[in-house]
Scaffold this motif. Sequence first.
Motif, PDB file in Angstrom:
ATOM      1  N   GLU A 161      12.428  33.404 -20.190  1.00 47.96           N
ATOM      2  CA  GLU A 161      12.267  32.168 -20.954  1.00 47.96           C
ATOM      3  C   GLU A 161      12.504  30.942 -20.088  1.00 47.96           C
ATOM      4  OE1 GLU A 161      13.630  31.716 -25.003  1.00 47.96           O
ATOM      5  OE2 GLU A 161      14.163  33.841 -25.043  1.00 47.96           O
ATOM      6  N   SER A 162      13.388  31.032 -19.105  1.00 46.90           N
ATOM      7  CA  SER A 162      13.611  29.895 -18.203  1.00 46.90           C
ATOM      8  C   SER A 162      12.341  29.576 -17.425  1.00 46.90           C
ATOM      9  CB  SER A 162      14.754  30.201 -17.232  1.00 46.90           C
ATOM     10  OG  SER A 162      15.977  30.328 -17.913  1.00 46.90           O
ATOM     11  N   LEU A 163      11.647  30.611 -16.984  1.00 49.70           N
ATOM     12  CA  LEU A 163      10.401  30.408 -16.256  1.00 49.70           C
ATOM     13  C   LEU A 163       9.367  29.722 -17.141  1.00 49.70           C
ATOM     14  CD1 LEU A 163       8.961  30.977 -13.562  1.00 49.70           C
ATOM     15  CD2 LEU A 163       8.198  33.157 -14.532  1.00 49.70           C
ATOM     16  N   ARG A 164       9.308  30.108 -18.392  1.00 50.87           N
ATOM     17  CA  ARG A 164       8.338  29.508 -19.306  1.00 50.87           C
ATOM     18  C   ARG A 164       8.734  28.097 -19.718  1.00 50.87           C
ATOM     19  NH1 ARG A 164       8.022  34.502 -18.720  1.00 50.87           N
ATOM     20  NH2 ARG A 164       6.054  35.629 -19.022  1.00 50.87           N
ATOM     21  N   LEU A 165      10.038  27.832 -19.773  1.00 56.01           N
ATOM     22  CA  LEU A 165      10.473  26.457 -20.014  1.00 56.01           C
ATOM     23  C   LEU A 165      10.067  25.566 -18.842  1.00 56.01           C
ATOM     24  CD1 LEU A 165      12.053  24.300 -21.606  1.00 56.01           C
ATOM     25  CD2 LEU A 165      14.116  25.063 -20.402  1.00 56.01           C
ATOM     26  N   ALA A 166      10.228  26.060 -17.625  1.00 58.59           N
ATOM     27  CA  ALA A 166       9.822  25.284 -16.454  1.00 58.59           C
ATOM     28  C   ALA A 166       8.327  24.981 -16.500  1.00 58.59           C
ATOM     29  CB  ALA A 166      10.174  26.043 -15.178  1.00 58.59           C
ATOM     30  N   ARG A 167       7.539  25.952 -16.925  1.00 57.37           N
ATOM     31  CA  ARG A 167       6.099  25.710 -17.062  1.00 57.37           C
ATOM     32  C   ARG A 167       5.829  24.642 -18.111  1.00 57.37           C
ATOM     33  NH1 ARG A 167       2.472  27.407 -20.827  1.00 57.37           N
ATOM     34  NH2 ARG A 167       0.257  27.413 -20.188  1.00 57.37           N
ATOM     35  N   MET A 168       6.572  24.689 -19.223  1.00 57.55           N
ATOM     36  CA  MET A 168       6.362  23.723 -20.295  1.00 57.55           C
ATOM     37  C   MET A 168       6.575  22.293 -19.812  1.00 57.55           C
ATOM     38  SD  MET A 168       8.154  23.499 -24.063  1.00 57.55           S
ATOM     39  CE  MET A 168       9.472  22.378 -23.615  1.00 57.55           C
ATOM     40  N   LEU A 169       7.469  22.106 -18.847  1.00 56.58           N
ATOM     41  CA  LEU A 169       7.754  20.767 -18.341  1.00 56.58           C
ATOM     42  C   LEU A 169       6.530  20.112 -17.721  1.00 56.58           C
ATOM     43  CD1 LEU A 169      11.234  21.331 -16.631  1.00 56.58           C
ATOM     44  CD2 LEU A 169      10.758  20.592 -18.966  1.00 56.58           C
ATOM     45  N   THR A 170       5.563  20.904 -17.314  1.00 56.68           N
ATOM     46  CA  THR A 170       4.378  20.361 -16.645  1.00 56.68           C
ATOM     47  C   THR A 170       3.216  20.110 -17.598  1.00 56.68           C
ATOM     48  OG1 THR A 170       3.314  22.498 -16.160  1.00 56.68           O
ATOM     49  CG2 THR A 170       5.022  21.737 -14.632  1.00 56.68           C
ATOM     50  N   LEU A 171       3.293  20.595 -18.836  1.00 58.33           N
ATOM     51  CA  LEU A 171       2.137  20.576 -19.727  1.00 58.33           C
ATOM     52  C   LEU A 171       1.841  19.186 -20.267  1.00 58.33           C
ATOM     53  CD1 LEU A 171       2.695  23.795 -21.873  1.00 58.33           C
ATOM     54  CD2 LEU A 171       1.108  23.482 -19.960  1.00 58.33           C
ATOM     55  N   THR A 172       0.582  18.971 -20.602  1.00 56.33           N
ATOM     56  CA  THR A 172       0.197  17.767 -21.328  1.00 56.33           C
ATOM     57  C   THR A 172       0.614  17.910 -22.786  1.00 56.33           C
ATOM     58  OG1 THR A 172      -1.968  18.607 -22.010  1.00 56.33           O
ATOM     59  CG2 THR A 172      -1.828  17.552 -19.833  1.00 56.33           C
ATOM     60  N   ALA A 173       0.717  16.785 -23.483  1.00 61.92           N
ATOM     61  CA  ALA A 173       1.045  16.839 -24.909  1.00 61.92           C
ATOM     62  C   ALA A 173      -0.062  17.548 -25.689  1.00 61.92           C
ATOM     63  CB  ALA A 173       1.263  15.429 -25.449  1.00 61.92           C
ATOM     64  N   ARG A 174      -1.310  17.335 -25.294  1.00 64.59           N
ATOM     65  CA  ARG A 174      -2.407  18.023 -25.970  1.00 64.59           C
ATOM     66  C   ARG A 174      -2.300  19.536 -25.745  1.00 64.59           C
ATOM     67  NH1 ARG A 174      -7.702  16.281 -27.429  1.00 64.59           N
ATOM     68  NH2 ARG A 174      -7.520  14.415 -26.119  1.00 64.59           N
ATOM     69  N   GLY A 175      -2.066  19.924 -24.491  1.00 60.91           N
ATOM     70  CA  GLY A 175      -1.982  21.344 -24.180  1.00 60.91           C
ATOM     71  C   GLY A 175      -0.805  22.012 -24.859  1.00 60.91           C
ATOM     72  N   LEU A 176       0.351  21.355 -24.855  1.00 56.37           N
ATOM     73  CA  LEU A 176       1.524  21.927 -25.509  1.00 56.37           C
ATOM     74  C   LEU A 176       1.300  22.027 -27.010  1.00 56.37           C
ATOM     75  CD1 LEU A 176       4.423  22.960 -25.216  1.00 56.37           C
ATOM     76  CD2 LEU A 176       5.208  20.594 -25.487  1.00 56.37           C
ATOM     77  N   GLY A 177       0.670  21.008 -27.588  1.00 55.92           N
ATOM     78  CA  GLY A 177       0.386  21.050 -29.013  1.00 55.92           C
ATOM     79  C   GLY A 177      -0.498  22.220 -29.385  1.00 55.92           C
ATOM     80  N   LYS A 178      -1.498  22.496 -28.557  1.00 64.04           N
ATOM     81  CA  LYS A 178      -2.385  23.628 -28.827  1.00 64.04           C
ATOM     82  C   LYS A 178      -1.640  24.954 -28.731  1.00 64.04           C
ATOM     83  CE  LYS A 178      -6.828  21.608 -27.444  1.00 64.04           C
ATOM     84  NZ  LYS A 178      -7.949  21.683 -26.473  1.00 64.04           N
ATOM     85  N   GLU A 179      -0.684  25.037 -27.808  1.00 62.42           N
ATOM     86  CA  GLU A 179       0.059  26.284 -27.645  1.00 62.42           C
ATOM     87  C   GLU A 179       1.062  26.514 -28.770  1.00 62.42           C
ATOM     88  OE1 GLU A 179       1.828  26.788 -23.838  1.00 62.42           O
ATOM     89  OE2 GLU A 179      -0.065  26.572 -22.738  1.00 62.42           O
TER      90      GLU A 179
END
Length: 527
Positions: A161-179
């Motif tokens: 989960e830490s690895l995926r949180l680190a990935r989330m830090l780079t996402l766009t708001a549009r991309g995170l919203g879609k996920e």
Amino acid sequence: MEVDAVVVGSGPNGLVAANLLADAGWETLVIEATPKPGGAVRTEELTAPGFRNDVYSAFYPLGAASPVLAGLGLEEHGLRWRHAPAVLAHVLPDDRYVLQSRDLERTARSVAEFDERDADNLRAEHASWRRLREPLLDAIVRPFPPVRSGARLFKTLGTAESLRLARMLTLTARGLGKEKFDGAGARLLLAGNAMHTDLGPDQAGSGVFGWLLTMLGQDVGFPVPEGGAGRLTDALVNRLTAKGGEIVCGTPVTEVTLSGGRAVGVRDADGRTVRARRAVLADVPAPVLYRDLVGAEHLPARLVSDLDRFVWDDATIKVDWALSSPIPWSAAEVGQAGTVHIGADLDGLAGIANDLACGRVPHDPFLLLGQMTTADPTRSPAGTESAWAYTHVPRGESWPDSRLRRHADRMEEVIERHAPGFRDLIAGRAIAGPAQLQKGNHSLVEGSINAGTAAIQQQLFFRPVPGLGRADTPIDRLFLASASAHPGGAVHGAPGSNAARAALARDGWAGSVYRATVRAAHRAVYR
């Protein structure tokens, strides 16, 4: 005059730093250029008698959640938080809206109107947030790198989960919203909240800002200090003076005085000097500190070169209104929200961000609006509303009064579309463009309210320029305490706290080792 520490600037970060130094027994002097303390946390009657207007910032989700401010016990010095019935509403061009409430089920019902699956999606996301909230907030506000809080966060999440949180830090708001979500409503909460920074929904790193504000809104709301933002400043000032600290206003500092590569005090505009025995802390933007108060000749050439690539956040235009009654929204429930986002759907937000990136003033501005009496009834007479809205515009534009008035009229047109009759309620109006904002608060350079972009290339150890990501500067005993330092803008006190911690460490029993370590690190990054 001689004191242990001089703090330049009395914004919330400067006042937090001064309080922590006073707690340690240091004789501390805060010097403020403007007539009143507070920086961007001030309240005045701008529009009409009896209407209390927050001159700059107004809602403080990070302030309410900040471990730094919580540790100061400001409630004992007069601070009281107030909440609107609902946290936030985002109004779409067709008058549909999504409403966020501190009541999770109420928010779930609102996002489910756009897609029923998002009720469960929101509940799941909120549960995840509650699990990592404490270590994450601690990691955000502590000095970089956050070793202890980072370890706690890693222990809470585990490797995967830490690895995926680190990935989330780079996402766009549009991309995170879609996920995370299936419908437009929940996605708009993320994207609209990201626009509180200078990041559009398609910029890398915008997702985490939108997510953080959305989760905080669900958790602690978007609270306001009872009586006005200035009451937060009053609490910080009251606490500081009770500890023996002193504040001098109306005294612009023009120079940090140096001796042997060390900061030893400051000089003001009248040529008076104050000697600092232990430290100078600067709650001013990094370019102002390095170029104006220190001077390029005293700094590493690479740092000076990096400052040429420092990126400011967008300029701002803010309008305050005294209204004879609450705003008559077509969607009545929007009137319960303290904060309202108006003017665009997700693609519209992207278009506005693109306009700003291209140096164009958006024709239909996106507004962040505050209904202050709705949040705190002490802000205006009964039955009325103290309201404001701000919007971003490109830096470098000329804004004479006539153009400012036309832009304010355009902002009112946006509100009028969703609240017919709004203009008929205006009993008073005050407009502040980039120049007016900077005149009232010298740190809001050309109307930039966050002391530098929130973009990913100017975060962590890239803030304010590539370096250590810490308050320590290449000048011994000089510390950057403003929002130009990690972790950046918003009223949470972290840059001030980090600067105070660094000053105390430099002056502590292991101070010589601390200095040698920081000096070696600076040589490595600036050689």
